[in-house]
Design an enzyme around this catalytic site. Structure first.
Site, PDB file in Angstrom:
ATOM      1  N   ASP A 179      -5.854   2.109  -3.366  1.00 14.71           N
ATOM      2  CA  ASP A 179      -7.121   1.905  -2.659  1.00 14.71           C
ATOM      3  C   ASP A 179      -7.494   3.133  -1.834  1.00 14.71           C
ATOM      4  OD1 ASP A 179      -5.306   1.655  -0.575  1.00 14.71           O
ATOM      5  OD2 ASP A 179      -6.100  -0.249   0.182  1.00 14.71           O
ATOM      6  N   ASP A 209      -2.482   6.200  -3.350  1.00 16.29           N
ATOM      7  CA  ASP A 209      -1.334   5.557  -2.718  1.00 16.29           C
ATOM      8  C   ASP A 209      -0.830   4.443  -3.632  1.00 16.29           C
ATOM      9  OD1 ASP A 209      -3.473   3.850  -2.328  1.00 16.29           O
ATOM     10  OD2 ASP A 209      -2.888   3.275  -0.307  1.00 16.29           O
ATOM     11  N   ASP A 251      -1.070   1.232  -3.954  1.00 12.58           N
ATOM     12  CA  ASP A 251      -1.953   0.232  -4.552  1.00 12.58           C
ATOM     13  C   ASP A 251      -3.305   0.819  -4.928  1.00 12.58           C
ATOM     14  OD1 ASP A 251      -2.936   0.514  -1.955  1.00 12.58           O
ATOM     15  OD2 ASP A 251      -3.475  -1.593  -1.763  1.00 12.58           O
ATOM     16  N   SER A 257       0.813  -1.212   0.000  1.00  9.59           N
ATOM     17  CA  SER A 257       0.000   0.000   0.000  1.00  9.59           C
ATOM     18  C   SER A 257       0.849   1.266   0.000  1.00  9.59           C
ATOM     19  CB  SER A 257      -0.959  -0.040   1.199  1.00  9.59           C
ATOM     20  OG  SER A 257      -1.908   0.972   1.126  1.00  9.59           O
TER      21      SER A 257
END
Length: 448
Positions: free
Chosen positions: A245, A241, A243, A104
């Site tokens: 999400d 960010d 990833d 992340s």
């Protein structure tokens, strides 16, 4: 022994804590547990595997893929895509599970492994515990035709973009948007989605090389986006960010718009369209008091949960609510996805700007964000924070002093001997003074 799974999968320093051996063992155990739970009933099991662009994801995704295939699971390799895309594709393809390799917003040396069950849902604690318990156990390995087949997932990105475009309520024609993709998983799919929705797009932080993910760009480093929005004269900027999400925003003046403000705008947009289930927003106890006050004025109820997107999702599913999220910009649209989706959040926010003809500054004016100060008090007995009479008396005294103009929250860390002291007040100075006052009380009475 500490639990292997954290609040969002298994995460740590790649090749030290999160190793190829661990990835392989975890994926084999995941295949076994989900098979026994009936997820694979009646057909050969299928998994979708994806990753963010950090270099360690190359060998870790290979290990996960090998583990799944060795356990008789056919693997569809989606390559580099956001976490919410892998959740979507797990459901879209009818796969029995999904796996995402990402840490992340963490720095490049870290990586992580998270699994999705059938339908793209995150695993419950009980399933994660069962997977952990099955690691390293003896098992009968399939041979010959029974081993899994590995192949690329053709058209995965296109299917995800098509899904995003199908759910946004208004096109973005005429808007100029700056995207900061954190040199991460959204570097290609993010610009494609916004351009396809009609926006004029300027892009920064979209040159992933395996080493630069989250490095000076993305939702945890907004300085470059703030400058770029002003320099380009854009209507707004959006930062994801690693990833993708999460999503935070910047208005045309270069001012930051956090997750609470984004949720305020989106909650009212959905209420006006009649898509906000029970006129209710789900947020965590860390959401700013200004959000609660704004929603109360607008007739929107706020249900609060513990900190963590999994608890937000749990609250949403329990009450069949359609919108929830966190101050960090992790926003969930339960009608359209099973996890936080930064690209979808950004599209929805931009759609509201285009739909109303109002600037982002005007839309966020519905909420006055109170100054918030957080102090982490270390090396204390966090388990006594809710019971110690002196600490609780100090909290009540500050709450009485602040009355309706502020808020106090003492929360124990889930991983460290730390108590987090949060105070919101009418001014930064007052919030800081009261937070330090309470932190001193915690140190005095809860020191180890």
């Amino acid at each position: 022994m500490a639990r292997l799974f954290g609040t969002d999968g298994v995460r740590g320093l790649a090749n030290r804590e999160v190793t190829a051996e661990l990835a392989l063992d975890l994926s084999v155990a995941a295949a076994h547990v989900l098979a026994e739970k009936g997820e694979f009933a009646g057909h050969r099991p299928i998994a979708v595997v994806g990753r963010d662009p950090r270099i360690s994801g190359e060998f870790l995704s290979a290990a996960v893929t090998a583990g799944l295939a060795s356990a008789g699971v056919d693997v569809l390799d989606a390559g580099v895509l956001p976490t919410p895309a892998i959740a979507f594709l797990t459901d879209h393809t009818g796969a029995d599970l999904g796996a995402m390799l990402s840490a992340s917003h963490n720095a490049m040396p870290d990586n992580g492994i998270k699994f999705f069950a059938r339908g793209g849902h995150k695993l419950a604690d009980a399933l994660e515990d069962a997977i952990e318990a099955r690691m390293g156990e003896p098992w009968e390995r399939p041979v010959g035709e029974s081993v899994g087949h590995i192949q690329p997932l053709a058209g995965g990105q296109a299917a995800y973009v098509e899904h995003l475009l199908s759910v946004i309520p208004h096109r973005l024609d005429g808007l100029h948007v700056v995207l900061d993709t954190a040199h991460g998983a959204a570097s290609t799919v993010g610009p494609e989605a916004f351009q396809s929705a009609g926006a004029r797009v300027s892009v920064i932080g979209a040159e992933p090389d395996g080493f630069n993910i989250n490095d000076g760009y993305g939702s945890t480093h907004l300085e470059n986006l703030r400058k770029a929005v002003v320099v380009h004269g854009a209507d707004l900027g959006l930062a994801f960010d690693g990833d993708a999400d999460r999503c935070l925003a910047v208005d045309s003046a270069g001012d930051v718009v956090d997750g609470d403000q984004i949720m305020a705008v989106l909650a009212l947009a959905m209420r006006d369209r009649g898509t906000l289930a029970d006129d209710t927003l789900v947020a965590t106890v860390m959401s700013n008091l200004g959000l609660l006050q704004a929603m109360e004025r607008e007739g929107v109820q706020v249900k609060q949960t513990a900190v963590g997107d999994r608890y937000v999702l749990e609250g949403m599913r329990k009450g069949s609510f359609s919108l929830g999220g966190e101050q960090s910009g992790h926003v969930i649209f339960l009608d359209h996805g099973t996890t936080g989706d930064g690209i979808l959040t950004g599209l929805m926010l931009a759609a509201r700007v285009a739909e109303t003809g109002s600037s982002l500054e005007e839309l966020t004016a519905v909420m006055h964000r109170l100054p918030q100060v957080m102090i982490n008090v270390k090396d204390v007995d966090k388990f006594r924070v809710d019971e110690d009479p002196e600490v609780q008396a100090a909290v009540r005294a500050v709450e009485e002093e602040l009355a309706d103009s502020g808020r106090v929250l003492l929360r124990k860390s889930g991983t460290e001997p730390v108590v987090r002291v949060m105070v919101e007040a009418a001014s930064s100075e007052l919030a800081r003074a009261k937070a330090e006052q309470l932190a001193d009380v915690v140190r005095l009475h809860l020191s180890i």
